[in-house]
Design an enzyme around this catalytic site. Sequence first.
Site, PDB file in Angstrom:
ATOM      1  N   HIS A  36       4.911   7.466   2.614  1.00  0.00           N
ATOM      2  CA  HIS A  36       5.687   6.230   2.468  1.00  0.00           C
ATOM      3  C   HIS A  36       4.960   5.282   1.532  1.00  0.00           C
ATOM      4  O   HIS A  36       3.773   5.428   1.278  1.00  0.00           O
ATOM      5  CB  HIS A  36       5.884   5.531   3.823  1.00  0.00           C
ATOM      6  CG  HIS A  36       4.625   4.938   4.389  1.00  0.00           C
ATOM      7  ND1 HIS A  36       3.795   5.610   5.267  1.00  0.00           N
ATOM      8  CD2 HIS A  36       4.032   3.731   4.206  1.00  0.00           C
ATOM      9  CE1 HIS A  36       2.770   4.851   5.598  1.00  0.00           C
ATOM     10  NE2 HIS A  36       2.874   3.708   4.971  1.00  0.00           N
TER      11      HIS A  36
ATOM     12  N   HIS B 200       0.851  -1.194   0.000  1.00  0.00           N
ATOM     13  CA  HIS B 200       0.000   0.000   0.000  1.00  0.00           C
ATOM     14  C   HIS B 200       0.886   1.243   0.000  1.00  0.00           C
ATOM     15  O   HIS B 200       2.113   1.140   0.121  1.00  0.00           O
ATOM     16  CB  HIS B 200      -0.913   0.018   1.233  1.00  0.00           C
ATOM     17  CG  HIS B 200      -0.180   0.195   2.515  1.00  0.00           C
ATOM     18  ND1 HIS B 200       0.216  -0.872   3.299  1.00  0.00           N
ATOM     19  CD2 HIS B 200       0.259   1.303   3.179  1.00  0.00           C
ATOM     20  CE1 HIS B 200       0.850  -0.419   4.369  1.00  0.00           C
ATOM     21  NE2 HIS B 200       0.889   0.891   4.321  1.00  0.00           N
TER      22      HIS B 200
ATOM     23  N   TYR C 148       9.127   1.533  10.052  1.00  0.00           N
ATOM     24  CA  TYR C 148       9.379   2.608   9.090  1.00  0.00           C
ATOM     25  C   TYR C 148      10.870   2.896   9.048  1.00  0.00           C
ATOM     26  O   TYR C 148      11.554   2.852  10.088  1.00  0.00           O
ATOM     27  CB  TYR C 148       8.647   3.889   9.481  1.00  0.00           C
ATOM     28  CG  TYR C 148       7.158   3.793   9.332  1.00  0.00           C
ATOM     29  CD1 TYR C 148       6.562   3.886   8.081  1.00  0.00           C
ATOM     30  CD2 TYR C 148       6.353   3.590  10.434  1.00  0.00           C
ATOM     31  CE1 TYR C 148       5.192   3.798   7.936  1.00  0.00           C
ATOM     32  CE2 TYR C 148       4.976   3.488  10.302  1.00  0.00           C
ATOM     33  CZ  TYR C 148       4.400   3.596   9.045  1.00  0.00           C
ATOM     34  OH  TYR C 148       3.043   3.489   8.910  1.00  0.00           O
TER      35      TYR C 148
ATOM     36  N   HIS D 141       0.468  -0.820  14.727  1.00  0.00           N
ATOM     37  CA  HIS D 141      -0.531   0.214  14.564  1.00  0.00           C
ATOM     38  C   HIS D 141      -1.809  -0.160  15.301  1.00  0.00           C
ATOM     39  O   HIS D 141      -2.217  -1.324  15.278  1.00  0.00           O
ATOM     40  CB  HIS D 141      -0.903   0.384  13.087  1.00  0.00           C
ATOM     41  CG  HIS D 141       0.204   0.843  12.214  1.00  0.00           C
ATOM     42  ND1 HIS D 141       0.854   2.033  12.410  1.00  0.00           N
ATOM     43  CD2 HIS D 141       0.782   0.295  11.127  1.00  0.00           C
ATOM     44  CE1 HIS D 141       1.785   2.197  11.478  1.00  0.00           C
ATOM     45  NE2 HIS D 141       1.772   1.146  10.697  1.00  0.00           N
TER      46      HIS D 141
ATOM     47  N   HIS E 283      -5.806  -1.654   3.822  1.00  0.00           N
ATOM     48  CA  HIS E 283      -5.666  -0.443   3.018  1.00  0.00           C
ATOM     49  C   HIS E 283      -4.789  -0.687   1.807  1.00  0.00           C
ATOM     50  O   HIS E 283      -3.756  -1.322   1.889  1.00  0.00           O
ATOM     51  CB  HIS E 283      -5.138   0.750   3.819  1.00  0.00           C
ATOM     52  CG  HIS E 283      -3.860   0.515   4.563  1.00  0.00           C
ATOM     53  ND1 HIS E 283      -3.359  -0.728   4.875  1.00  0.00           N
ATOM     54  CD2 HIS E 283      -2.957   1.396   5.094  1.00  0.00           C
ATOM     55  CE1 HIS E 283      -2.233  -0.603   5.545  1.00  0.00           C
ATOM     56  NE2 HIS E 283      -1.965   0.658   5.688  1.00  0.00           N
TER      57      HIS E 283
ATOM     58  N   GLU F 148       8.105   1.280   4.337  1.00  0.00           N
ATOM     59  CA  GLU F 148       7.544   0.552   5.470  1.00  0.00           C
ATOM     60  C   GLU F 148       7.540  -0.928   5.129  1.00  0.00           C
ATOM     61  O   GLU F 148       7.381  -1.301   3.966  1.00  0.00           O
ATOM     62  CB  GLU F 148       6.087   1.000   5.723  1.00  0.00           C
ATOM     63  CG  GLU F 148       5.450   0.336   6.953  1.00  0.00           C
ATOM     64  CD  GLU F 148       3.944   0.595   7.104  1.00  0.00           C
ATOM     65  OE1 GLU F 148       3.325   1.108   6.151  1.00  0.00           O
ATOM     66  OE2 GLU F 148       3.388   0.243   8.158  1.00  0.00           O
TER      67      GLU F 148
END
Lengths: 336, 336, 336, 336
Positions: free
Chosen positions: B243, B183, B284, B275, B229, B294
Amino acid sequence: MAPDAPPDGQRFDPSDSRQATRSTVTGPPRGILRLGHVDVTVTDIDLATAYYTGVMGMEVTARTEDSVYLKCWDEEDHHSLRLRYASRVGMDLMSFKVHHEDDLADLEKKVSRFGFPVERLSRGETLGQGESIRFSTPSGHVMELVADVEKVGTSRRREPLAPEPSDLGRMVRDQIAPPRMDHMLITAEEVGDSTQFFMDVLGFRITEQLLDGNGHQLGTWLERSHSPHDLAIVHGTNGGLHHFAYWLDEWDDVRDAADILAYNGIQLDVGPTRHGITRGSTIYFFDPLGTRNEVFTGGYRPDPDFPTLTWTEDNIGRAIFYYEGELNDRFMKVHT
Amino acid sequence: MAPDAPPDGQRFDPSDSRQATRSTVTGPPRGILRLGHVDVTVTDIDLATAYYTGVMGMEVTARTEDSVYLKCWDEEDHHSLRLRYASRVGMDLMSFKVHHEDDLADLEKKVSRFGFPVERLSRGETLGQGESIRFSTPSGHVMELVADVEKVGTSRRREPLAPEPSDLGRMVRDQIAPPRMDHMLITAEEVGDSTQFFMDVLGFRITEQLLDGNGHQLGTWLERSHSPHDLAIVHGTNGGLHHFAYWLDEWDDVRDAADILAYNGIQLDVGPTRHGITRGSTIYFFDPLGTRNEVFTGGYRPDPDFPTLTWTEDNIGRAIFYYEGELNDRFMKVHT
Amino acid sequence: MAPDAPPDGQRFDPSDSRQATRSTVTGPPRGILRLGHVDVTVTDIDLATAYYTGVMGMEVTARTEDSVYLKCWDEEDHHSLRLRYASRVGMDLMSFKVHHEDDLADLEKKVSRFGFPVERLSRGETLGQGESIRFSTPSGHVMELVADVEKVGTSRRREPLAPEPSDLGRMVRDQIAPPRMDHMLITAEEVGDSTQFFMDVLGFRITEQLLDGNGHQLGTWLERSHSPHDLAIVHGTNGGLHHFAYWLDEWDDVRDAADILAYNGIQLDVGPTRHGITRGSTIYFFDPLGTRNEVFTGGYRPDPDFPTLTWTEDNIGRAIFYYEGELNDRFMKVHT
Amino acid sequence: MAPDAPPDGQRFDPSDSRQATRSTVTGPPRGILRLGHVDVTVTDIDLATAYYTGVMGMEVTARTEDSVYLKCWDEEDHHSLRLRYASRVGMDLMSFKVHHEDDLADLEKKVSRFGFPVERLSRGETLGQGESIRFSTPSGHVMELVADVEKVGTSRRREPLAPEPSDLGRMVRDQIAPPRMDHMLITAEEVGDSTQFFMDVLGFRITEQLLDGNGHQLGTWLERSHSPHDLAIVHGTNGGLHHFAYWLDEWDDVRDAADILAYNGIQLDVGPTRHGITRGSTIYFFDPLGTRNEVFTGGYRPDPDFPTLTWTEDNIGRAIFYYEGELNDRFMKVHT
């Protein structure tokens, strides 16, 4: 504040006509979404319930005179497993969820045109869900399709102070507690014909297949949900259930599942091992009444533009059990 | 025999008109399929290539005068990252793959009707892919859509004797070697407007959102591929790239990635951590030219019938970095 | 039958004189065996107990007027942590277990000869243990040595039917539930002198050390139990406790610990990350009263014939936090 | 600067007489330290070497006319496996390392007094090591003891700039690449007598035992190095080698080992599974000539003050293979 219901208009609502009339390229997807629930019969419903809650870690969402309905902790829908008391162990039906109410009429038409009678059940005829359709597949299984399923919420609690650990994929681990049901494997005398039905009439995509020396399909793996399989078919008697499978998040969860099963005196059928087909890591075992269960993780993400992988019979051992390189009789012959 | 190309007719072919005319409920899905490739500019193309191959473990699939094209080992398509030499580090475009050639015309119409000019590129204008369309988003990013991408095959080798280890999700691990791109996260002055565009015009679904005290969107997480996502938008300058992210299979791979990064002298930006939003595990870090990368795993499987989760600003720390419970300035302010 | 107490004569008994008179090459080992228990003071004993049981998952084995005694589930001995109420947070003492009762006299002699007064406590003066000796170390810490500790048994239950899951290293995971205490890190003004004392007088072996530009020791890692460290010393005020650490079995347990800590609102100090020194994976965090805890796993097995590894100050970042490559002020300056 | 050799005087040196004369409580430990190397015969030394380097990932440290010497990447000593060409597959000897040169004389005396002749080999008679002693055990195995072994260094490289990934327990993973040899299991007609010899004469401690219905030992697990076992003995023919085992760091490495073995066409014997005894996770498999190998991880840390665990024959299935709950014939009957 913890995750909560979204403001109006930002949540997909299958009854929202504005969304339903969006163009096909940008509207919500249509057709079959995923495996919804598996309905099996058990000869001792208390024992079965004790196992599916106490060992497997599912939650009971409803009980009726002859049935118990259960779901996994990260599932929103009313149930993913129904246990019904009967004098023999077997499979009542497999229920797949469709994206939209209108999909039922479309799929009813397609199945009827294929020559198979379709029964329509109204809201209330089946616990926890609205209107549905049912029909027999060429493999002799009863299949149900339904769009409107009661949402009972996940075990992700919604207190104001903090995200909950179950939001984060972790549950108390004295049970296996898989987050959700993943797929099922059924048996059919004619794998090829059945596969054709699931592809042409119901829109499944084939991700992998196992062919015999003459190029006939011995097993096929079919998906609708961007996973390696929502449904698989292997050669066997019509109407048979080989197993249904729960998703686990990773290989360490597979080890934990084996620990919990062994502690509860449940001997494993096969595994922990890996499949060549789907690449997934796996354990097979039987519930106390004899229905085979699987816990499954890994695999790849087979987007619809990925090519189908074909395996041939001379490599069947590695295809099914990559580590052992050979099948065992029990796995091949025993099913419910 | 190892997995191989399927027999005729069993592989989805975007140019197959019989498939394209299937009904919407059983035909292949339509619209945007997934993130295809990210095109970024780098000020030292040799250094960038050394990093993306030697540390990240991507494969170079093509080189032109000013660009290097790379893919991950389990990706079939021509490339998922293009590095182009330029005098400053930034983002050229984000390219999403659509299911079918016909989707381009439909989406072109929708974007034009929204009032944004659309450019059409013919086959050959961009390396490794057929016709595509391009337009600016309200967030000031160039977006490309393409259906026909050259398949260069995965690193899953196809020798006759045995399934290969790369078939099984394992690669030599002196590089991170993620199986695929996952993503990207872009910045926008008006997150709400941009989100509306991606939802209404392009058909993205919102899985999670972060609201400020007035109920305005500070960040939104959007998907088309049954993942938490494919694209996320956070408040920042228009046209910015926060990112892009690679998929890893599990938490142990996150640790291995950290080991490999540290060994190569690359200091982590944040992580390993988790997260709250998406529940995913993450690290990251910056490539040697300053573009944030990431690695990401976990999360849940957000089927289209799952409700959107909403987080509020007072909980932003846990929402973004669940373990630390607080953001750091670098993460909030630095992007390319 | 499940694991059970051994038949007579097959269990090592420290009071068994036949064993004690075996030759040094084949008899049981002598001297310090491992870290036994850490005694700290807390300003709120109920809050501290709630944390060490409810979050950390230790078991309370005894309570007295001013103290609570706790152990980890896989520890046999009476306690590995004593919490004592006091008006400030600090460290009462560190207690190391010796192999044999006779070792007390030998070590008492060595400490006395070094010039440090030794106090002898009789059985009953300290809860759960027999005779012990106490003395101050050059670093200003009270150290206790004891051979005879009451065994209260592990949580490995001993029912006749099956090995228990806790036999297999798994416990219910709504607490961190480490199997055992691992090591502690203390601060000293003169690391070199203190290290010399622990080596020459008490028989510790140095596994790794961190030197400043002049070759002086800034930190030393010392072992007696074939682990990377039972005790470490870093530069700081005399008598200080930097942290004590629990053992976890693997990296996935580190992630689970972070999940549980975050769920309970405990912000992490550092980690999940890896140490260069010891190679171990780690998280640091504070109990609610301010004593730093660590969970630790991995590392290597440093047999006594392994060479000492030396790190220099210019590489201190990687030495301490391998991923971040830099220290933070809180980690360097805050201790109890 | 990376880890390096320690300054003078801080490294344990077995020839350092000051250390040797320290008191028993604070001096370095004495007697047997750990399993040093296993010497086996192979009928095809090139094939065996190809396997132990190319699949297992050991390094060749020396070759002679009839032998190849190999070590694991995190081992300092000259070799942990010797392959010698012979016309049949079998075991030459098992070599244990002792802490100190003087231990050889002490142990020689003890073995002689027990009535078994001891042979003394001078430096140079065996590659990579100094003086050693050899004798037959009651189980009919040749056992070697040695203190002085040439250190060839680990694969942890020592460049000035950064700790190396192999410092951190990670190696390129197209081979299994275990960090070290862990233990071996031998067969004996009289397990009880053999166990008594290893305990009384050589100072091993029993961690677990398996008893038949009459209380006779069917299997015993023995340690000298704070691990669940350095040596185990099960009922079988005298002089037999059931397997030798490599250490892995965690359960994910067990899965990776299975992937690598399967990719190389090596069928697993048993596993991945868990032992009830030792609690360890494991895979058994055969090298191409027929010697059984194991990869092993986990288990608990059995300090010398931990009680011996006793299992009885009626629970033998769970004791050996905790998940399967049953033994298979091949595992019980096949050894070299």
